[in-house]
Design a protein around this motif. Structure first.
Motif, short mmCIF file in Angstrom:
data_model
loop_
_atom_site.label_atom_id
_atom_site.label_comp_id
_atom_site.label_asym_id
_atom_site.label_seq_id
_atom_site.Cartn_x
_atom_site.Cartn_y
_atom_site.Cartn_z
N LEU A 75 0.84 -1.21 0.00
CA LEU A 75 0.00 0.00 0.00
C LEU A 75 0.87 1.25 0.00
CD1 LEU A 75 -2.68 -1.13 2.62
CD2 LEU A 75 -2.71 -1.40 0.14
N ALA A 76 0.23 2.36 -0.35
CA ALA A 76 0.99 3.61 -0.54
C ALA A 76 1.70 4.08 0.72
CB ALA A 76 0.04 4.70 -1.03
N ASP A 77 1.18 3.72 1.90
CA ASP A 77 1.83 4.15 3.14
C ASP A 77 2.63 3.01 3.78
OD1 ASP A 77 -0.52 2.81 3.63
OD2 ASP A 77 -1.18 4.08 5.28
N GLN A 78 3.09 2.08 2.93
CA GLN A 78 3.87 0.94 3.45
C GLN A 78 5.17 0.79 2.66
OE1 GLN A 78 1.14 -2.34 2.98
NE2 GLN A 78 -0.05 -1.76 4.78
N LEU A 119 1.66 -2.75 -6.78
CA LEU A 119 1.33 -1.43 -6.22
C LEU A 119 0.28 -0.81 -7.13
CD1 LEU A 119 4.76 -1.69 -5.87
CD2 LEU A 119 4.23 0.32 -4.49
N ALA A 120 -0.74 -0.20 -6.53
CA ALA A 120 -1.85 0.28 -7.38
C ALA A 120 -2.36 1.64 -6.92
CB ALA A 120 -2.99 -0.74 -7.34
N GLU A 121 -2.42 2.57 -7.88
CA GLU A 121 -3.05 3.87 -7.65
C GLU A 121 -4.52 3.68 -8.00
OE1 GLU A 121 -0.92 6.42 -10.35
OE2 GLU A 121 1.01 6.01 -9.40
N VAL A 122 -5.40 3.78 -7.00
CA VAL A 122 -6.81 3.43 -7.27
C VAL A 122 -7.76 4.51 -6.78
CG1 VAL A 122 -6.29 0.94 -7.13
CG2 VAL A 122 -7.11 2.14 -5.10
N LYS A 123 -8.91 4.54 -7.44
CA LYS A 123 -9.87 5.60 -7.17
C LYS A 123 -10.40 5.57 -5.73
CE LYS A 123 -13.64 8.03 -9.21
NZ LYS A 123 -14.81 8.02 -10.01
N ALA A 124 -10.71 4.38 -5.23
CA ALA A 124 -11.34 4.29 -3.91
C ALA A 124 -10.44 4.94 -2.85
CB ALA A 124 -11.61 2.84 -3.55
N GLU A 125 -9.13 4.63 -2.89
CA GLU A 125 -8.23 5.18 -1.87
C GLU A 125 -7.96 6.66 -2.10
OE1 GLU A 125 -7.49 3.51 0.88
OE2 GLU A 125 -8.82 2.06 -0.06
N ALA A 126 -7.94 7.06 -3.35
CA ALA A 126 -7.59 8.45 -3.65
C ALA A 126 -8.75 9.42 -3.43
CB ALA A 126 -7.07 8.57 -5.08
N PRO A 186 -3.47 -2.78 6.85
CA PRO A 186 -3.56 -1.33 6.60
C PRO A 186 -3.66 -0.54 7.91
CG PRO A 186 -5.35 -2.54 5.53
CD PRO A 186 -4.69 -3.48 6.45
N GLY A 187 -3.42 0.74 7.80
CA GLY A 187 -3.45 1.61 8.99
C GLY A 187 -4.84 2.16 9.29
N GLU A 188 -5.83 1.78 8.52
CA GLU A 188 -7.18 2.29 8.81
C GLU A 188 -8.14 1.13 8.97
OE1 GLU A 188 -8.35 5.33 5.98
OE2 GLU A 188 -6.76 6.65 6.70
N TRP A 189 -9.03 1.27 9.94
CA TRP A 189 -10.03 0.25 10.23
C TRP A 189 -10.84 -0.11 8.99
CZ3 TRP A 189 -11.07 -2.62 14.52
CH2 TRP A 189 -12.27 -3.32 14.51
N ARG A 190 -11.31 0.94 8.32
CA ARG A 190 -12.10 0.81 7.10
C ARG A 190 -11.49 -0.17 6.12
NH1 ARG A 190 -10.52 3.06 2.38
NH2 ARG A 190 -8.68 3.96 3.34
N LEU A 191 -10.20 0.00 5.82
CA LEU A 191 -9.55 -0.82 4.80
C LEU A 191 -9.20 -2.20 5.37
CD1 LEU A 191 -8.62 -0.80 1.87
CD2 LEU A 191 -6.43 0.13 2.62
C1 DLZ Z 1 -4.06 7.76 0.96
C2 DLZ Z 1 -3.91 6.89 -0.24
C3 DLZ Z 1 -4.17 7.40 -1.51
C4 DLZ Z 1 -4.50 8.83 -1.72
N1 DLZ Z 1 -4.11 6.61 -2.59
C5 DLZ Z 1 -3.73 5.31 -2.47
C6 DLZ Z 1 -3.65 4.45 -3.61
O1 DLZ Z 1 -3.99 4.83 -4.71
N2 DLZ Z 1 -3.18 3.20 -3.43
C7 DLZ Z 1 -2.84 2.72 -2.20
O2 DLZ Z 1 -2.36 1.59 -2.08
N3 DLZ Z 1 -2.99 3.51 -1.11
C8 DLZ Z 1 -3.41 4.78 -1.20
N4 DLZ Z 1 -3.52 5.58 -0.10
C9 DLZ Z 1 -3.19 5.02 1.21
C10 DLZ Z 1 -4.30 4.14 1.75
O3 DLZ Z 1 -5.50 4.90 1.79
C11 DLZ Z 1 -3.85 3.67 3.12
O4 DLZ Z 1 -3.08 2.53 2.94
C12 DLZ Z 1 -4.99 3.37 4.04
O5 DLZ Z 1 -5.69 4.54 4.31
C13 DLZ Z 1 -4.52 2.76 5.34
O6 DLZ Z 1 -3.64 3.58 6.04
#
Ligand code: DLZ
Length: 509
Positions: free
Chosen positions: A11-14, A34-41, A105-110
């Motif tokens: 993930l982006a923060d790992q 590694l993936a840049e995705v709409k849901a996380e962004a 992941p660092g968030e409960w949601r994910l």
């Molecule tokens: C914050 C974020 C954003 C903006 N985009 C991505 C993404 O495209 N791909 C990804 O792997 N992670 C992203 N993140 C970080 C995640 O949201 C983060 O891993 C969770 O919020 C858990 O901390």
């Protein structure tokens, strides 16, 4: 027959080789995704700086992993992948893998989402505990279960002993004190000059990402006409070294200051790197300790800095996982007033708020006292919706993920967690802001006045907060002096302050 490899999602923060999903990975056994995705962004309106930082750091990390011999699958944002699950499914449709692995992941949601992947995928999915922190979930739970109240100070002392940071061989803290906070509270009096910060120049990868973010996220906050952040571990280390060399000696002294002239003062600006995995927390603390031992920085400055990382950062993460998911629904003061639209434009005459909001929106950064005592404090005393304020903090800051944002905002700034983190609200009037810096000198409001057109809104709102919560606050021994003062005031005077505050709420919000 060749055995199929594992698919390891990063993930982006790992973005760290200490990531447990990478610790025992090799090019022979693992392919990386590694993936840049709409849901996380887009799950909040993340600051453009945050998206550029993460996407560019991901792309650089992917490049470094390829150089180490890994096969790396990289989904760029313009491929239109909606979610991390879709990215994983895409890889699984193309290649046979024996398993999917990811660090939690660092968030409960994910974490909840990924925990449910197994029901949708035919290969085993494993989520590994995040070992990049200095206190594990179990460590924190053992400590928390042994305490009557979860005060950071006691957690921190345990961590100092455990990691032997600023400790004597005798087991006593260096300097015979655990905490030098009292030495670290100077206001800004224009006596010092803040040296320039290290600014990285975007390379081709970062420049491409800036263009992408300007195209796809034009309605998100953030001014990308400058992007100063590091996007690799190597450059993040250079920023840390620059901080220790140039800023650490005065970090403590000006930790709580507010200045017209500087958006960053002597703060670390390393939270974004720590939280994305580009810096390691123990290494950061040890480097600061080495600077103290070399006589470069005072004990007060070094202790103050180490406390933020070894103490506060680990503590808020512990609180988050120990109390989630219920933690997010706390709202002690029943604060439900909608967030004013100017939180997204910074258009307010309150100078301290204007300056703090403006730099938060533009740069994705504000320092500790701007977040806690200017923006958070205003939200607390004005009774702004806890959910909306938390979502704002999560979106706006380049270093924000819910594990760190929620306890800091809901718990510390808004004191909405029923006293789990702090034994009293950090509510303050305009006098505190005047004492800590020089914004008031340029403000049309006067911090000495409580009512009337020229009165600083923080003053009447402060007393409005005390008045509307008087019953609960009167039961708090640490608030006794203030509630006693308020009750002793003449009732006509109290009424006039409360009714002025009502006018302020109606006109400003
Ligand atoms: C914050 C974020 C954003 C903006 N985009 C991505 C993404 O495209 N791909 C990804 O792997 N992670 C992203 N993140 C970080 C995640 O949201 C983060 O891993 C969770 O919020 C858990 O901390």
């Amino acid at each position: 027959m060749t055995k199929s490899k594992r698919l390891t999602l990063i993930l982006a923060d790992q973005l760290s080789w200490q990531n447990p999903a990478l610790a025992n990975a090799s090019p022979e056994t693992d392919e990386l995704l590694l993936a840049e995705v709409k849901a996380e962004a887009t799950y909040v309106r993340h600051n453009k700086h945050k998206i550029v930082f993460l996407f560019s750091a991901m792309r650089h990390f992917a490049e470094a992993a390829s150089e180490r011999g890994f096969t790396v699958h990289y989904c760029q944002y313009d491929m239109g992948i909606t979610s991390l699950l879709e990215a994983v499914k895409r890889s699984l449709a193309r290649t046979e893998y024996s398993a999917v692995r990811v660090c939690e992941p660092g968030e409960w949601r994910l974490r909840e989402e990924i925990a449910a992947w197994q029901t949708q995928l035919d290969v085993p999915v494993s989520m590994l505990e995040d070992t990049r922190f200095l206190a594990s979930h179990a460590d924190f739970a053992v400590w928390a279960d042994s305490q009557k109240t979860l005060r950071m100070e006691y957690f921190y002392r345990g961590m100092r002993k455990r990691y032997a940071l600023l400790m004597e061989d005798s087991g006593k803290p260096v300097g015979d004190r655990w905490n030098f906070d009292a030495d670290n509270r100077s206001g800004w009096r224009n006596k010092d000059t803040v040296p320039p910060r290290l600014h990285d120049i975007p390379d081709t990868i970062t420049s491409d990402v800036i263009e992408l973010v300007n195209t796809y996220f034009s309605n998100h906050p953030g001014d990308l006409s400058h992007f100063p952040y590091a996007v690799t571990a190597k450059r993040a280390s250079a920023h840390l070294a620059h901080f220790i060399e140039v800023f650490l000696p005065q970090f403590g002294q000006y930790q709580d200051a507010l200045a017209e002239e500087s958006t960053t003062l002597f703060h670390g600006l390393i939270g974004l790197y720590l939280n994305a995995g580009l810096l390691d927390p123990l290494d950061v603390c040890q480097q600061a300790e080495a600077a103290y031992k070399a006589g470069h920085a005072s004990l007060a400055a070094t202790e103050g800095f180490i406390r933020q990382i070894l103490g506060w950062r680990e503590y808020v993460r512990g609180i988050y996982w120990y109390h989630m998911p219920l933690y997010a629904s706390n709202n002690t003061w029943q604060a439900n007033r909608p967030l004013p639209a100017w939180f997204w434009t910074a258009q307010t005459d309150m100078r301290c708020l204007h300056k703090s909001l403006e730099q938060s929106l533009n740069d994705g950064y504000a320092h500790h006292i701007q977040r806690l005592m200017v923006i958070g404090n205003f939200a607390l005393i004005a009774g702004l919706s806890v959910d909306e304020v938390c979502a704002w903090f999560l979106a706006v800051y380049v270093d924000a993920y819910e594990w760190v944002e929620l306890p800091n905002t809901l718990g510390m700034a808004l004191n909405a967690d029923d006293g789990i983190m702090a034994s009293k609200p950090y509510a303050a009037s305009g006098k505190y802001i005047a004492k800590q810096g020089n914004h008031c000198q340029k403000c049309r409001f006067d911090p000495k006045l409580t009512t009337g057109e020229r009165a600083c809104p923080y003053n009447s709102l402060y007393w409005h907060f005390i008045d509307r919560n008087l019953e609960r606050l009167s039961k708090n021994p640490r608030m006794g002096l203030i509630t006693g003062q308020w009750k002793k005031r003449d009732s006509a005077e109290r009424d006039s302050i409360v009714s002025w505050a009502e006018q302020v709420l109606a006109s400003q919000l």
